[in-house]
Design a protein around this motif. Structure first.
Motif, PDB file in Angstrom:
ATOM      1  N   ARG A 181      48.766  45.352  31.004  1.00  0.00           N
ATOM      2  CA  ARG A 181      49.353  46.511  30.337  1.00  0.00           C
ATOM      3  C   ARG A 181      48.284  47.538  29.965  1.00  0.00           C
ATOM      4  NH1 ARG A 181      51.471  44.387  25.679  1.00  0.00           N
ATOM      5  NH2 ARG A 181      53.002  43.278  26.943  1.00  0.00           N
ATOM      6  N   ASP A 182      47.127  47.065  29.527  1.00  0.00           N
ATOM      7  CA  ASP A 182      46.045  47.978  29.155  1.00  0.00           C
ATOM      8  C   ASP A 182      45.507  48.765  30.347  1.00  0.00           C
ATOM      9  OD1 ASP A 182      46.199  47.212  26.524  1.00  0.00           O
ATOM     10  OD2 ASP A 182      44.491  45.818  26.641  1.00  0.00           O
ATOM     11  N   ARG A 183      45.437  48.127  31.484  1.00  0.00           N
ATOM     12  CA  ARG A 183      44.858  48.759  32.667  1.00  0.00           C
ATOM     13  C   ARG A 183      45.884  49.465  33.542  1.00  0.00           C
ATOM     14  NH1 ARG A 183      42.203  44.615  30.966  1.00  0.00           N
ATOM     15  NH2 ARG A 183      39.950  44.501  31.078  1.00  0.00           N
ATOM     16  N   ALA A 184      47.155  49.294  33.239  1.00  0.00           N
ATOM     17  CA  ALA A 184      48.210  49.843  34.096  1.00  0.00           C
ATOM     18  C   ALA A 184      48.125  51.356  34.208  1.00  0.00           C
ATOM     19  CB  ALA A 184      49.583  49.430  33.571  1.00  0.00           C
ATOM     20  N   GLY A 185      47.856  52.034  33.126  1.00  0.00           N
ATOM     21  CA  GLY A 185      47.793  53.490  33.160  1.00  0.00           C
ATOM     22  C   GLY A 185      46.722  54.008  34.093  1.00  0.00           C
ATOM     23  N   MET A 186      45.541  53.441  33.995  1.00  0.00           N
ATOM     24  CA  MET A 186      44.441  53.874  34.862  1.00  0.00           C
ATOM     25  C   MET A 186      44.711  53.535  36.325  1.00  0.00           C
ATOM     26  SD  MET A 186      41.015  53.074  32.683  1.00  0.00           S
ATOM     27  CE  MET A 186      41.542  51.465  32.109  1.00  0.00           C
ATOM     28  N   ILE A 187      45.232  52.354  36.577  1.00  0.00           N
ATOM     29  CA  ILE A 187      45.508  51.946  37.955  1.00  0.00           C
ATOM     30  C   ILE A 187      46.564  52.849  38.578  1.00  0.00           C
ATOM     31  CG2 ILE A 187      46.482  50.097  39.370  1.00  0.00           C
ATOM     32  CD1 ILE A 187      45.134  48.107  37.447  1.00  0.00           C
ATOM     33  N   ILE A 188      47.619  53.137  37.837  1.00  0.00           N
ATOM     34  CA  ILE A 188      48.682  54.006  38.358  1.00  0.00           C
ATOM     35  C   ILE A 188      48.164  55.423  38.561  1.00  0.00           C
ATOM     36  CG2 ILE A 188      50.901  55.057  37.776  1.00  0.00           C
ATOM     37  CD1 ILE A 188      51.658  52.356  36.506  1.00  0.00           C
ATOM     38  N   LEU A 189      47.356  55.911  37.645  1.00  0.00           N
ATOM     39  CA  LEU A 189      46.815  57.269  37.771  1.00  0.00           C
ATOM     40  C   LEU A 189      45.938  57.403  39.011  1.00  0.00           C
ATOM     41  CD1 LEU A 189      46.692  60.017  36.337  1.00  0.00           C
ATOM     42  CD2 LEU A 189      44.618  59.226  35.230  1.00  0.00           C
ATOM     43  N   VAL A 190      45.072  56.451  39.249  1.00  0.00           N
ATOM     44  CA  VAL A 190      44.203  56.495  40.430  1.00  0.00           C
ATOM     45  C   VAL A 190      45.034  56.384  41.703  1.00  0.00           C
ATOM     46  CG1 VAL A 190      42.419  55.208  41.680  1.00  0.00           C
ATOM     47  CG2 VAL A 190      42.155  55.672  39.248  1.00  0.00           C
ATOM     48  N   THR A 191      46.043  55.528  41.686  1.00  0.00           N
ATOM     49  CA  THR A 191      46.909  55.384  42.856  1.00  0.00           C
ATOM     50  C   THR A 191      47.653  56.681  43.157  1.00  0.00           C
ATOM     51  OG1 THR A 191      47.167  53.023  42.437  1.00  0.00           O
ATOM     52  CG2 THR A 191      48.807  54.068  43.847  1.00  0.00           C
ATOM     53  N   LEU A 192      48.224  57.293  42.124  1.00  0.00           N
ATOM     54  CA  LEU A 192      48.959  58.540  42.333  1.00  0.00           C
ATOM     55  C   LEU A 192      48.045  59.664  42.824  1.00  0.00           C
ATOM     56  CD1 LEU A 192      51.420  58.551  39.314  1.00  0.00           C
ATOM     57  CD2 LEU A 192      51.924  58.101  41.723  1.00  0.00           C
ATOM     58  N   ALA A 193      46.842  59.736  42.298  1.00  0.00           N
ATOM     59  CA  ALA A 193      45.903  60.766  42.749  1.00  0.00           C
ATOM     60  C   ALA A 193      45.519  60.539  44.213  1.00  0.00           C
ATOM     61  CB  ALA A 193      44.665  60.760  41.869  1.00  0.00           C
ATOM     62  N   SER A 194      45.297  59.308  44.584  1.00  0.00           N
ATOM     63  CA  SER A 194      44.942  59.008  45.973  1.00  0.00           C
ATOM     64  C   SER A 194      46.108  59.286  46.908  1.00  0.00           C
ATOM     65  CB  SER A 194      44.507  57.556  46.101  1.00  0.00           C
ATOM     66  OG  SER A 194      43.371  57.324  45.314  1.00  0.00           O
ATOM     67  N   LEU A 195      47.316  58.911  46.487  1.00  0.00           N
ATOM     68  CA  LEU A 195      48.489  59.186  47.313  1.00  0.00           C
ATOM     69  C   LEU A 195      48.721  60.686  47.455  1.00  0.00           C
ATOM     70  CD1 LEU A 195      51.006  56.455  46.126  1.00  0.00           C
ATOM     71  CD2 LEU A 195      49.741  56.541  48.262  1.00  0.00           C
TER      72      LEU A 195
ATOM     73  N   GLY B 246      47.309  60.774  61.005  1.00  0.00           N
ATOM     74  CA  GLY B 246      48.573  60.497  60.323  1.00  0.00           C
ATOM     75  C   GLY B 246      48.811  59.008  60.149  1.00  0.00           C
ATOM     76  N   ALA B 247      48.488  58.245  61.184  1.00  0.00           N
ATOM     77  CA  ALA B 247      48.667  56.794  61.106  1.00  0.00           C
ATOM     78  C   ALA B 247      47.719  56.167  60.089  1.00  0.00           C
ATOM     79  CB  ALA B 247      48.440  56.173  62.491  1.00  0.00           C
ATOM     80  N   ILE B 248      46.498  56.636  60.055  1.00  0.00           N
ATOM     81  CA  ILE B 248      45.534  56.110  59.084  1.00  0.00           C
ATOM     82  C   ILE B 248      45.955  56.469  57.659  1.00  0.00           C
ATOM     83  CG2 ILE B 248      43.170  56.358  58.232  1.00  0.00           C
ATOM     84  CD1 ILE B 248      42.275  56.495  61.153  1.00  0.00           C
ATOM     85  N   ALA B 249      46.450  57.693  57.467  1.00  0.00           N
ATOM     86  CA  ALA B 249      46.900  58.106  56.140  1.00  0.00           C
ATOM     87  C   ALA B 249      48.075  57.252  55.672  1.00  0.00           C
ATOM     88  CB  ALA B 249      47.278  59.584  56.144  1.00  0.00           C
ATOM     89  N   LEU B 250      49.035  56.986  56.563  1.00  0.00           N
ATOM     90  CA  LEU B 250      50.179  56.157  56.188  1.00  0.00           C
ATOM     91  C   LEU B 250      49.758  54.715  55.894  1.00  0.00           C
ATOM     92  CD1 LEU B 250      52.991  57.414  58.572  1.00  0.00           C
ATOM     93  CD2 LEU B 250      52.822  57.690  56.097  1.00  0.00           C
ATOM     94  N   ALA B 251      48.874  54.188  56.709  1.00  0.00           N
ATOM     95  CA  ALA B 251      48.403  52.821  56.487  1.00  0.00           C
ATOM     96  C   ALA B 251      47.635  52.708  55.170  1.00  0.00           C
ATOM     97  CB  ALA B 251      47.527  52.371  57.651  1.00  0.00           C
ATOM     98  N   ASN B 252      46.814  53.698  54.892  1.00  0.00           N
ATOM     99  CA  ASN B 252      46.043  53.707  53.655  1.00  0.00           C
ATOM    100  C   ASN B 252      46.967  53.808  52.445  1.00  0.00           C
ATOM    101  OD1 ASN B 252      43.942  53.795  51.891  1.00  0.00           O
ATOM    102  ND2 ASN B 252      42.960  55.566  52.808  1.00  0.00           N
ATOM    103  N   ALA B 253      47.975  54.665  52.527  1.00  0.00           N
ATOM    104  CA  ALA B 253      48.922  54.824  51.424  1.00  0.00           C
ATOM    105  C   ALA B 253      49.716  53.542  51.203  1.00  0.00           C
ATOM    106  CB  ALA B 253      49.857  55.993  51.707  1.00  0.00           C
TER     107      ALA B 253
END
Length: 74
Positions: free
Chosen positions: A9-23, A40-47
């Motif tokens: 729960r403590d780390r969820a905010g940071m993990i979600i924020l980094v994921t959303l920024a990367s996506l 395009g394929a690499i971007a989809l696979a990475n996401a």
């Protein structure tokens, strides 16, 4: 078991924020190019891997640790 849930729960905010920024940075590449192109394929696979890793870190791993702790406590 409560320590694992509190840590997730403590780390969820940071993990979600980094994921959303990367996506958000991958989205123009994934949508702007056709998926048949290499970029395009690499971007989809990475996401996809990023979403799977986020779900694993926030949901699956804490559940595994709690379950293991309960089984060893018996």
């Amino acid at each position: 078991p409560l320590h694992v849930i509190a840590a997730a729960r403590d780390r969820a905010g940071m993990i979600i924020l980094v994921t959303l920024a990367s996506l958000a940075s991958l989205l123009p590449l994934a949508i702007g190019t056709r998926t048949t192109t290499l970029f395009g394929a690499i971007a989809l696979a990475n996401a996809g891997g990023m979403v799977a890793g986020t779900l694993g870190a926030l949901l699956i791993l804490p559940l595994i640790f709690v379950r293991k702790r309960r089984l060893t406590a018996r």
